[in-house]
Scaffold this motif. Sequence first.
Motif, mmCIF file in Angstrom:
data_model
loop_
_atom_site.group_PDB
_atom_site.id
_atom_site.type_symbol
_atom_site.label_atom_id
_atom_site.label_comp_id
_atom_site.label_asym_id
_atom_site.label_seq_id
_atom_site.Cartn_x
_atom_site.Cartn_y
_atom_site.Cartn_z
ATOM 1 N N MET A 1 -55.303 44.977 36.401
ATOM 2 C CA MET A 1 -55.049 44.283 35.135
ATOM 3 C C MET A 1 -56.233 44.478 34.193
ATOM 4 O O MET A 1 -57.381 44.305 34.597
ATOM 5 N N LYS A 2 -55.946 44.889 32.946
ATOM 6 C CA LYS A 2 -57.049 45.164 31.995
ATOM 7 C C LYS A 2 -57.045 44.140 30.881
ATOM 8 O O LYS A 2 -56.049 43.963 30.180
ATOM 9 N N ILE A 3 -58.192 43.480 30.730
ATOM 10 C CA ILE A 3 -58.334 42.473 29.670
ATOM 11 C C ILE A 3 -59.455 42.891 28.749
ATOM 12 O O ILE A 3 -60.540 43.226 29.212
ATOM 13 N N TYR A 209 -53.962 42.357 27.984
ATOM 14 C CA TYR A 209 -54.197 41.125 27.230
ATOM 15 C C TYR A 209 -55.529 41.226 26.506
ATOM 16 O O TYR A 209 -56.434 41.905 26.967
ATOM 17 N N VAL A 210 -55.606 40.540 25.344
ATOM 18 C CA VAL A 210 -56.869 40.516 24.603
ATOM 19 C C VAL A 210 -57.254 39.078 24.272
ATOM 20 O O VAL A 210 -56.408 38.294 23.815
ATOM 21 N N ILE A 297 -58.694 29.934 30.702
ATOM 22 C CA ILE A 297 -58.706 31.399 30.711
ATOM 23 C C ILE A 297 -58.556 31.902 32.147
ATOM 24 O O ILE A 297 -57.751 32.799 32.437
ATOM 25 N N ILE A 298 -59.320 31.308 33.061
ATOM 26 C CA ILE A 298 -59.267 31.727 34.466
ATOM 27 C C ILE A 298 -57.857 31.500 35.018
ATOM 28 O O ILE A 298 -57.300 32.362 35.719
ATOM 29 N N ASN A 299 -57.272 30.308 34.696
ATOM 30 C CA ASN A 299 -55.905 30.020 35.175
ATOM 31 C C ASN A 299 -54.919 31.056 34.670
ATOM 32 O O ASN A 299 -54.060 31.530 35.414
ATOM 33 N N ASN A 300 -55.035 31.385 33.394
ATOM 34 C CA ASN A 300 -54.173 32.383 32.744
ATOM 35 C C ASN A 300 -54.262 33.713 33.499
ATOM 36 O O ASN A 300 -53.241 34.336 33.829
ATOM 37 N N ILE A 301 -55.482 34.133 33.822
ATOM 38 C CA ILE A 301 -55.675 35.413 34.507
ATOM 39 C C ILE A 301 -55.130 35.355 35.931
ATOM 40 O O ILE A 301 -54.431 36.268 36.392
ATOM 41 N N LYS A 303 -52.791 33.464 37.105
ATOM 42 C CA LYS A 303 -51.328 33.422 37.052
ATOM 43 C C LYS A 303 -50.760 34.816 36.868
ATOM 44 O O LYS A 303 -49.809 35.216 37.531
ATOM 45 N N ARG A 304 -51.377 35.581 35.955
ATOM 46 C CA ARG A 304 -50.899 36.929 35.680
ATOM 47 C C ARG A 304 -51.083 37.849 36.875
ATOM 48 O O ARG A 304 -50.266 38.724 37.135
#
Lengths: 307, 119
Positions: A1-3, A209-210, A297-301, A303-304
């Motif tokens: 995954m690339k952020i 994601y950005v 932010i950590i939760n979002n990542i 989850k993804r």
Amino acid sequence: MKIAIASGKGGTGKSTVSLSLFTLLAQKGIKTALIDCDVEEPNCHLFLNPAASMITQATVKIPEFNFSKCTGCRACSDFCAYNALAVIRNEACAKCVKYCTEVPIECSGNEVLLFKELCHSCGGCALVCKTKAISYTTRSIGEIFNERVDINNLIQPFYYGKLNVGEAKSPPLIKQVKNLNLKNVDVTIIDAPPGTSCPAINAVENCDYVFLVTEPTPFGLNDLNLAVQMLRKLKIEHSIIINKSSDSDYLINDYCQKMKINIIAKIPDDRRIAEAYSRGIIFINELPEYKDNFSLIINNIEKRLKS
Amino acid sequence: MKIAISSQGKDLSSNIDERFGRAKIFIIYDLDNKNFKVIENTQNLNAQEGAGIQSAANVSREGVSAVITGNCGPKAFKTLQAAKVKVYLIANKTVEQAIEDYENKVLKEQTNANVEGHW
């Protein structure tokens, strides 16, 4: 995954956020890589103490000419969209060739000047040359640093590019740094350069994601809007982080409400954060109370990653 | 012998164009036969980069030995130098007056570009 961590305006806190996220994800046991794509002025390495370092030269192709085969037809310069080639006829040379009575000189009287700073290495000139007078050589545009960083006794990869002084174009190096083969990495964080033109676009392209880091000032808002327009055109999902959060947050809040964009985190305008930065320290290591600001932010990542 | 003059118009009474790379028109004047040819340069007027390079390559292909213009940038100068074309600068004159000044040896040959690119 690339952020990617991008901004629009420079100096809003991209590297601050990138380094913090890199540290926090690694501390959670997530295999994370950090790539500093601000190749004109990389700075993440100032905050990391690498256990191992490897430096390679980054090169680009440029054409080379065999003038004995050149007919001066101009197919190459006509093709070049960047006007990097000038085909000229050197009449003095041509006369030499005509009157030379000794061993034939390797010269046709035609000359092609290459302005290498304009060359975009497309390879088109050699393709269109009918007499195979063009081949390729390389020239160095910068360096790629390949490092290993120890976070919590776990080794995480860290890469950055450093463009040579005097080079006009950063995208070729940004592309090379991003294309490094990363094995066994769950999340790659890309610290993007500021702005919304070619360098920033090359850094955020093809990311999943950005996070846009902004500051609650008129300039911050102006450039945030440009960055949002850029990401909408590129069709990349994004949310906002307000750094140096203060009473002026309403500037960003109002904008985000109007544009229906989520503000996922706020980092207060705390002088101690700037002081830690000035000493080359990743601030969440010195001020661990701020780790909570990154929780959404950590939760979002996470989850993804699961999905 | 032929010379190229950057021009704002298509005849000898036109004012010279101050720019070389992004000149509107080049007048290629034949000093021996006393006639001339007009070359449009609009494609380079609009070029983002390398206008000077291409203008220089275009006039050198006309077989000129010298260029008279208002200003000449570094890439244009390098290209003209490689093609063995001499550069002369002039200001506020018509093409006709520029040719006269050249023939009377009033103009001085340039040894370098006199302006930066995109000036």
